[in-house]
Design an enzyme around this catalytic site. Structure first.
Site, PDB file in Angstrom:
ATOM      1  N   LYS A 207      43.490  42.911  43.468  1.00 34.65           N
ATOM      2  CA  LYS A 207      43.874  41.580  44.054  1.00 34.65           C
ATOM      3  C   LYS A 207      44.985  40.871  43.540  1.00 34.65           C
ATOM      4  CE  LYS A 207      41.362  37.358  44.730  1.00 34.65           C
ATOM      5  NZ  LYS A 207      40.250  36.386  44.554  1.00 34.65           N
ATOM      6  N   GLU A 213      45.561  47.153  33.026  1.00 38.01           N
ATOM      7  CA  GLU A 213      44.983  48.391  32.893  1.00 38.01           C
ATOM      8  C   GLU A 213      45.732  49.136  34.137  1.00 38.01           C
ATOM      9  OE1 GLU A 213      43.253  45.484  32.343  1.00 38.01           O
ATOM     10  OE2 GLU A 213      41.827  45.750  30.711  1.00 38.01           O
ATOM     11  N   ARG A 269      34.741  40.736  42.695  1.00 45.64           N
ATOM     12  CA  ARG A 269      33.545  41.473  42.825  1.00 45.64           C
ATOM     13  C   ARG A 269      32.467  41.364  43.999  1.00 45.64           C
ATOM     14  NH1 ARG A 269      34.004  37.123  39.504  1.00 45.64           N
ATOM     15  NH2 ARG A 269      32.712  35.360  39.693  1.00 45.64           N
ATOM     16  N   GLU A 354      29.263  38.479  35.674  1.00 44.09           N
ATOM     17  CA  GLU A 354      30.832  37.515  35.936  1.00 44.09           C
ATOM     18  C   GLU A 354      30.358  36.315  36.889  1.00 44.09           C
ATOM     19  OE1 GLU A 354      34.599  39.824  35.694  1.00 44.09           O
ATOM     20  OE2 GLU A 354      34.420  39.493  37.621  1.00 44.09           O
ATOM     21  N   HIS A 385      13.038  58.890  30.060  1.00 42.61           N
ATOM     22  CA  HIS A 385      13.122  59.867  28.826  1.00 42.61           C
ATOM     23  C   HIS A 385      13.991  59.185  27.843  1.00 42.61           C
ATOM     24  CE1 HIS A 385      10.699  63.032  30.697  1.00 42.61           C
ATOM     25  NE2 HIS A 385      11.066  62.579  31.625  1.00 42.61           N
ATOM     26  N   LYS A 514      42.209  38.500  27.299  1.00 38.27           N
ATOM     27  CA  LYS A 514      43.201  38.949  27.854  1.00 38.27           C
ATOM     28  C   LYS A 514      44.700  38.484  27.342  1.00 38.27           C
ATOM     29  CE  LYS A 514      41.714  39.797  32.578  1.00 38.27           C
ATOM     30  NZ  LYS A 514      41.824  39.216  34.096  1.00 38.27           N
TER      31      LYS A 514
HETATM   32  O1  F6P Z   1      39.123  40.401  34.277  1.00 36.53           O
HETATM   33  C1  F6P Z   1      38.046  40.444  35.329  1.00 36.53           C
HETATM   34  C2  F6P Z   1      38.835  40.527  36.754  1.00 36.53           C
HETATM   35  O2  F6P Z   1      39.589  39.491  36.882  1.00 36.53           O
HETATM   36  C3  F6P Z   1      37.707  40.660  37.828  1.00 36.53           C
HETATM   37  O3  F6P Z   1      37.187  39.576  38.114  1.00 36.53           O
HETATM   38  C4  F6P Z   1      38.617  41.479  38.797  1.00 36.53           C
HETATM   39  O4  F6P Z   1      37.419  42.055  39.684  1.00 36.53           O
HETATM   40  C5  F6P Z   1      39.074  42.515  37.862  1.00 36.53           C
HETATM   41  O5  F6P Z   1      39.571  41.497  36.820  1.00 36.53           O
HETATM   42  C6  F6P Z   1      40.271  43.352  38.526  1.00 36.53           C
HETATM   43  O6  F6P Z   1      41.411  42.284  39.070  1.00 36.53           O
HETATM   44  P1  F6P Z   1      42.477  42.653  40.159  1.00 36.53           P
HETATM   45  O7  F6P Z   1      41.756  42.951  41.319  1.00 36.53           O
HETATM   46  O8  F6P Z   1      43.104  41.483  40.350  1.00 36.53           O
HETATM   47  O9  F6P Z   1      43.065  43.921  39.303  1.00 36.53           O
END
Ligand code: F6P
Length: 553
Positions: A207, A213, A269, A354, A385, A514
């Site tokens: 987004k 990451e 989400r 969240e 199990h 972060k």
């Molecule tokens: O760190 C949490 C978050 O902001 C989530 O709410 C979101 O879904 C995820 O990181 C990924 O964010 P983005 O789509 O901006 O990479």
């Protein structure tokens, strides 16, 4: 609302009522009322919800519905659908329902109808998915795409990954989907090791397009592609992006023609209905993706138009509020007896935790009541199990949702009967338990062993029962049913947020970690100086030093 909900007469009544209900055993509630199942079950929208195995009576339901009225739930639902800025801390609407507004009625954000933009992206998704599926989208060397790799994390991974896995029986036979989320290079490397760069397409889903990451994985994937295909130009044929941040996508080197847009009024989400659902659409086809949207839309209509007493998300939410805030329950188990939903508990963790893992009201006031339980679980029989021992004989009250498909996606002789018998057996056994007397009678009857040893075993073989559960049953997991199921839980979370007066659409709680990570990163990536002064605690410094040197000496 300025007064905390916990300081209202209806809350006090529920508290008093809880003290009475907590003394009843679930099996006594069943014994008292032969019509309990009929009373506390509802069949609608392709689901049977049996909520009779809960600590409730007519009085409980009445009081919980009064609580819903007190927090003006109906008005809040209308506000959500209207495009009002319900995400008050970020001054944004939360319009995931518009993304699946199949009736296409106008929905306005800041005075502008957003449906034309939504429909435009759906058309772009259709064109793209058709091309990939029909071998028209060719890689740099002219070969058709065979593998798609979604690179994203959180909402840009969990929803699409869960749905893609759940609908495997609808996948295009030539295509394979992979999801890379973790920044540990093992995730990307293990995935790339199985792939042919000439036939691989990367979907970079973020987004914000700033997520550490995702960007690290995306850059590494690009380097891998260029290394193997020998030309920077190959990127255009093998990378597309899904984002709200056009400029950042361009800076990464992806042509905006290959970018699928969404908007800040879509929470991460809640985004699988937007272009973030592209990997789903590629794998199952746009017509089936639209069936997913149709299903969610039907559930939206149910949520919006059904009286609270017969409203699926409302009932599930009120039960969770009842357990969390009045019984002090700390966790909720999600137990799908449908292997296709293996990733559903992980997806729900983000959706609920969240959204509801908050400790101040929408107005910023500290609350004095427990809110979101910890959500966890795994696919049905596997859990039996592993951790069901604790559900049956541990010391905690753990409400569970059993999500049960009558038919599996696959049919092998005898398998589904085993699934169903186990699901029903578990809800029954968790609720009924087995008393010391029953246990004694049973083991003495059945086993030919030393009498003293058997008597000693009795306390270990007693089941207290009294563990509540919901059973949510459907015929078979189609795209439409899955759309409904996800929308059901989304709205459940929303109803809880209204009862607890929380903003479910922000996530400030992910920020601090972060920030600190960004502060530590230079120390880790540069000279690895052990005399660092980062202004962090001695434990963190100690850990860093150990990481730098591999020993404490
Ligand atoms: O760190 C949490 C978050 O902001 C989530 O709410 C979101 O879904 C995820 O990181 C990924 O964010 P983005 O789509 O901006 O990479």
């Amino acid at each position: 609302m300025n007064t905390l909900i916990s300081h209202t007469p209806i809350w006090a009544k529920l508290k008093t009522h809880q003290q009475y209900i907590a003394q009843q055993h679930l099996r006594d509630l069943f014994a008292l009322d032969p019509k309990r199942f009929e009373k506390f079950s509802i069949e609608t929208e392709g689901f049977l919800l049996d909520y009779s195995k809960n600590y409730i009576t007519d009085e409980t339901v009445n009081l919980l519905l009064k609580l819903a009225k007190k927090v003006q739930l109906e008005e809040a639902i209308n506000r959500l659908f209207s495009g009002a800025k319900v995400n008050n801390t970020e001054q944004r609407a939360a319009l995931h329902t518009a993304l699946r507004n199949r009736s296409n009625t106008p929905i306005k954000v800041d005075g502008k109808d957003i449906m034309p933009d939504i429909n435009k992206v759906l058309v772009k998704m259709q064109q793209f998915t058709d091309k990939v599926r029909n071998r028209e989208w060719r890689g740099y060397t002219g070969k058709p795409i065979e593998s798609i790799v979604n690179i994203g994390i959180g909402g840009s991974d969990l929803g699409p990954a869960m749905v893609t896995k759940a609908l495997k029986s609808y996948h295009h036979p030539r295509l394979k989907a992979y999801f890379v989320s973790n920044v540990d290079a093992t995730h990307l490397n293990n995935t790339l090791a199985t792939l042919d760069p000439e036939t691989t397409l990367f979907i970079i889903a973020s987004k914000t397009f700033t997520t550490q990451e995702t960007l690290l994985n995306a850059h590494s994937a690009r380097r891998w592609l260029i290394k193997h295909l020998g030309d920077q130009q190959a990127v255009a044929k093998h990378f597309v992006a899904i984002s709200t941040a056009k400029q950042k996508v361009i800076e990464f080197g992806i042509d905006p023609i290959n970018m699928f847009e969404f908007w800040d009024w879509v929470g991460g989400r809640y985004s699988l209905w937007s272009a973030i659902g592209l990997p789903i659409a590629v794998m199952i086809g746009m017509d089936k993706f639209e069936e997913l949207l149709d299903g969610a839309h039907k559930l939206d209509q149910h949520f919006k138009n059904t009286e609270l007493a017969n409203n699926l998300p409302v009932l599930l939410a009120l039960l969770e509020v009842w357990y969390s805030s009045f019984f002090g329950v700390k966790t909720q188990a999600i137990l799908p007896y449908d292997y296709s939903l293996e990733l559903f508990p992980a997806y729900l963790q983000q959706l609920a935790m969240e959204s509801l893992g908050k400790r101040v009201t929408r107005e910023g006031k500290n609350i004095d009541y427990p809110t979101c339980p910890i959500i966890w679980g795994s696919a049905g029989n596997n859990g039996q199990h592993a951790f069901y021992q604790l559900l049956h004989q541990g010391t905690q009250l753990i409400p569970a949702d059993f999500i049960i498909a009558i038919d599996s996606q696959n049919d092998l002789n005898g398998h589904q009967d085993a699934v169903l018998s186990n699901a029903l057996a578990q809800t029954h056994a968790l609720m009924m338990g087995r008393s010391a007397n029953q246990t004694q009678l049973q083991i003495l009857k059945q086993e030919d062993k030393n009498l003293e040893q058997l008597i000693n075993q009795v306390p270990h073989r007693v089941f207290m029962g009294d563990q509540p559960s919901n059973s949510l049953v459907y015929q078979k997991l189609t795209p439409s049913i899955l759309g409904k199921l996800i929308a059901l839980y989304e709205h459940k979370v929303f109803v809880e947020s209204v009862c607890w007066n929380l903003n479910p659409f922000d996530q400030w709680g992910v920020e601090l970690g972060k920030q600190v990570a960004n502060m530590l990163l230079p120390a880790l990536s540069s000279q690895r100086d052990t005399n660092i002064n980062l202004g962090v605690d001695s434990s963190t410094i100690g850990l860093l030093k150990y990481i730098f040197k591999g020993s404490l000496s």
